[in-house]
Design an enzyme around this catalytic site. Structure first.
Site, PDB file in Angstrom:
ATOM      1  CE  LYS A  62     -23.238 -14.538  12.326  1.00  0.00           C
ATOM      2  NZ  LYS A  62     -23.156 -13.163  12.432  1.00  0.00           N
ATOM      3  CE  LYS A  74     -12.175 -13.347   4.301  1.00  0.00           C
ATOM      4  NZ  LYS A  74     -12.260 -12.956   5.725  1.00  0.00           N
ATOM      5  N   GLY A 191      -2.500 -37.592  -2.541  1.00  0.00           N
ATOM      6  CA  GLY A 191      -0.832 -37.069  -2.698  1.00  0.00           C
ATOM      7  C   GLY A 191       0.231 -37.277  -2.642  1.00  0.00           C
ATOM      8  CG  ASP A 192       2.281 -37.787   0.666  1.00  0.00           C
ATOM      9  OD1 ASP A 192       1.097 -38.211   1.109  1.00  0.00           O
ATOM     10  OD2 ASP A 192       2.987 -37.116   1.407  1.00  0.00           O
TER      11      ASP A 192
HETATM   12  P1  8DG Z   1      -3.160 -36.555   0.640  1.00  0.00           P
HETATM   13  O1  8DG Z   1      -1.199 -36.412   1.104  1.00  0.00           O
HETATM   14  O2  8DG Z   1      -3.724 -37.356  -0.517  1.00  0.00           O
HETATM   15  O3  8DG Z   1      -3.018 -34.765  -0.021  1.00  0.00           O
HETATM   16  O4  8DG Z   1      -3.599 -36.187   2.170  1.00  0.00           O
HETATM   17  P2  8DG Z   1      -3.061 -36.866   3.733  1.00  0.00           P
HETATM   18  O5  8DG Z   1      -2.683 -38.492   3.471  1.00  0.00           O
HETATM   19  O6  8DG Z   1      -4.178 -36.806   4.335  1.00  0.00           O
HETATM   20  O7  8DG Z   1      -2.153 -35.648   4.251  1.00  0.00           O
HETATM   21  P3  8DG Z   1      -0.086 -35.952   4.140  1.00  0.00           P
HETATM   22  O8  8DG Z   1      -0.179 -34.258   4.314  1.00  0.00           O
HETATM   23  O9  8DG Z   1       0.179 -36.783   3.316  1.00  0.00           O
HETATM   24  O10 8DG Z   1      -0.762 -36.238   5.853  1.00  0.00           O
HETATM   25  C1  8DG Z   1      -1.218 -37.707   6.366  1.00  0.00           C
HETATM   26  C2  8DG Z   1      -1.163 -37.587   7.471  1.00  0.00           C
HETATM   27  O11 8DG Z   1      -0.707 -37.067   9.075  1.00  0.00           O
HETATM   28  C3  8DG Z   1      -2.276 -37.201   7.968  1.00  0.00           C
HETATM   29  O12 8DG Z   1      -4.212 -37.412   7.194  1.00  0.00           O
HETATM   30  C4  8DG Z   1      -3.038 -36.288   9.575  1.00  0.00           C
HETATM   31  C5  8DG Z   1      -1.129 -36.392   9.608  1.00  0.00           C
HETATM   32  N1  8DG Z   1      -1.318 -35.050  10.069  1.00  0.00           N
HETATM   33  C6  8DG Z   1      -1.593 -34.232  10.974  1.00  0.00           C
HETATM   34  N2  8DG Z   1      -0.869 -32.635  10.192  1.00  0.00           N
HETATM   35  C7  8DG Z   1       0.399 -33.319   9.697  1.00  0.00           C
HETATM   36  C8  8DG Z   1       1.441 -32.341  10.430  1.00  0.00           C
HETATM   37  O13 8DG Z   1       1.200 -30.922  10.220  1.00  0.00           O
HETATM   38  N3  8DG Z   1       2.277 -32.499   9.482  1.00  0.00           N
HETATM   39  C9  8DG Z   1       2.609 -34.080   8.763  1.00  0.00           C
HETATM   40  N4  8DG Z   1       3.139 -34.888   8.146  1.00  0.00           N
HETATM   41  N5  8DG Z   1       1.706 -34.865   9.646  1.00  0.00           N
HETATM   42  C10 8DG Z   1       0.136 -34.470   9.814  1.00  0.00           C
HETATM   43  O14 8DG Z   1      -2.935 -34.367  11.149  1.00  0.00           O
HETATM   44 CA    CA Z   2       2.057 -37.539   4.028  1.00  0.00          CA
HETATM   45 CA    CA Z   3      -0.638 -38.000   2.116  1.00  0.00          CA
END
Ligand code: 8DG
Ligand code: CA
Ligand code: CA
Length: 336
Positions: A62, A74, A191-192
């Site tokens: 906290k 939790k 992830g992508d």
């Molecule tokens: P990952 O794909 O390895 O899981 O992680 P990531 O690359 O950090 O996440 P992502 O979902 O592909 O989003 C890429 C970046 O876009 C994220 O790091 C910050 C920015 N982003 C936000 N909020 C959102 C959102 O609501 N939608 C999208 N498309 N991008 C966002 O900060």
């Molecule tokens: Ca993405």
């Molecule tokens: Ca990504």
């Protein structure tokens, strides 16, 4: 964006807390559709993940920013019993588990998932038996359900990057391409693949027609298709492509997004799409406190009227940090 996943547990002393908080977050987003609670759980998880030590009690938790009474309780319940009643209840609820499962399919959001579950469609095999209810994007999401959940090793994205740069610069050497997201933050897997693209002929003020703008992106997508890198299209607009790529014919199918960004907005876009999302929220809040509005397009000072002024000229990511007097963080320092 990729379906949000738990941050990796490397070096995280509180990863078990983070796991249940992220599961609760996903429940709020996908089932309850309470984005405030979703954000609160995500924030708490990210704060716990970056603690240099194991948190021993709810009271100790906290004291950290973003952790209030409810989450502290939790943590205590989990420490005392090794589980959470709330999560047990969620796991035992047929509708909740079905909605959670369906939202894992690319293109199926919480509302669509609920609609399907209300019609009795609750599993992947149910989806396969009801393809007529799915959009093109959702059908491809279903086809690659397992593959899209696999994380992509960094070395593979490095090779995709080389291929993208080779094909795109052969098309027009003035294109600039940056892979953002977790890859740019130095993660060992992602992830992508989040690609940002710009071209000096395209700015927010040059009067380029909608079709010319679309052409910049479509030419790139065509070239990548011809080179067998892009294998499927989920959606293609004037400025955003969502699709599937493969490094080689026998490689796994990976989610690829390409956004075409006006040249003058490129650095704000790179900052935003590098993330992490929690880092972005922190930085935007800091900008507000310093009298600026920061978003994925630009940085604007808030005038005495309270209205945003003209976008400030930005020539690098560092410029954005400087304007708002925020100590520069390299992409790998933005993993929060
Ligand atoms: P990952 O794909 O390895 O899981 O992680 P990531 O690359 O950090 O996440 P992502 O979902 O592909 O989003 C890429 C970046 O876009 C994220 O790091 C910050 C920015 N982003 C936000 N909020 C959102 C959102 O609501 N939608 C999208 N498309 N991008 C966002 O900060
Ligand atoms: Ca993405
Ligand atoms: Ca990504």
């Amino acid at each position: 964006m990729s379906k949000r996943k738990a941050p990796s547990s490397d070096g995280n002393h509180n990863s078990d807390f983070c796991d249940f908080l992220i599961e609760l977050a996903d429940f709020e987003k996908n089932v309850s559709r309470n984005i405030h609670k979703y954000n609160a759980y995500r924030k708490a998880a990210s704060v716990l993940a970056t603690q240099p030590k194991r948190i021993e009690s709810g009271d100790e938790a906290k004291k950290l920013p973003g952790i209030g009474d409810k989450i502290a309780k939790k943590i205590d319940e989990y420490l005392q019993t090794g589980k959470l009643r709330k999560l047990d209840n969620i796991h035992n609820d047929d509708t909740s588990t079905a909605i959670s499962l369906l939202t894992r399919v690319s293109g199926i959001g919480p509302a669509k998932a609920k609609e399907l579950v209300d019609q009795g469609i609750k599993s992947i095999s149910d989806l396969n038996a009801n393809k007529s209810k799915l959009s093109h994007h959702q059908l491809i999401g279903l086809k690659y359900f397992e593959e899209f959940e696999l994380s992509i090793p960094r070395s593979e994205i490095e090779q995709v990057e080389l291929k993208l740069k080779k094909e795109i610069s052969a098309l027009d050497s003035q294109y600039v391409l940056t892979i953002c997201g977790s890859y740019r933050r130095g993660k060992t897997s992602s992830g992508d693949i989040d690609v940002l693209l710009t071209h000096p002929s395209y700015t927010s003020t040059t009067l380029i027609s909608k079709s010319e703008k679309g052409t910049l992106l479509k030419k790139v997508v065509n070239v990548l298709q011809a080179a067998d890198i892009v294998t499927e299209t989920l959606s293609l607009g004037d400025t955003k492509f969502m699709g599937v790529c493969k490094l080689t014919k026998n490689s796994k199918a990976r989610r690829l997004d390409i956004r075409c960004i006006p040249h003058d907005q490129y650095h704000c876009a790179i900052l935003y799409f590098t993330g992490s999302d929690v880092f972005n929220k922190t930085m935007r809040k800091h900008a507000n406190e310093k009298g600026f509005i920061l978003n994925e397009y630009c940085l604007r000072p808030i005038g005495s009227t309270g209205l945003p002024g003209e976008p400030l000229p930005v020539a690098s990511e560092e410029d954005i940090f400087d304007y708002i007097d925020f100590p520069f963080k390299t992409p790998s320092q933005r993993n929060m």
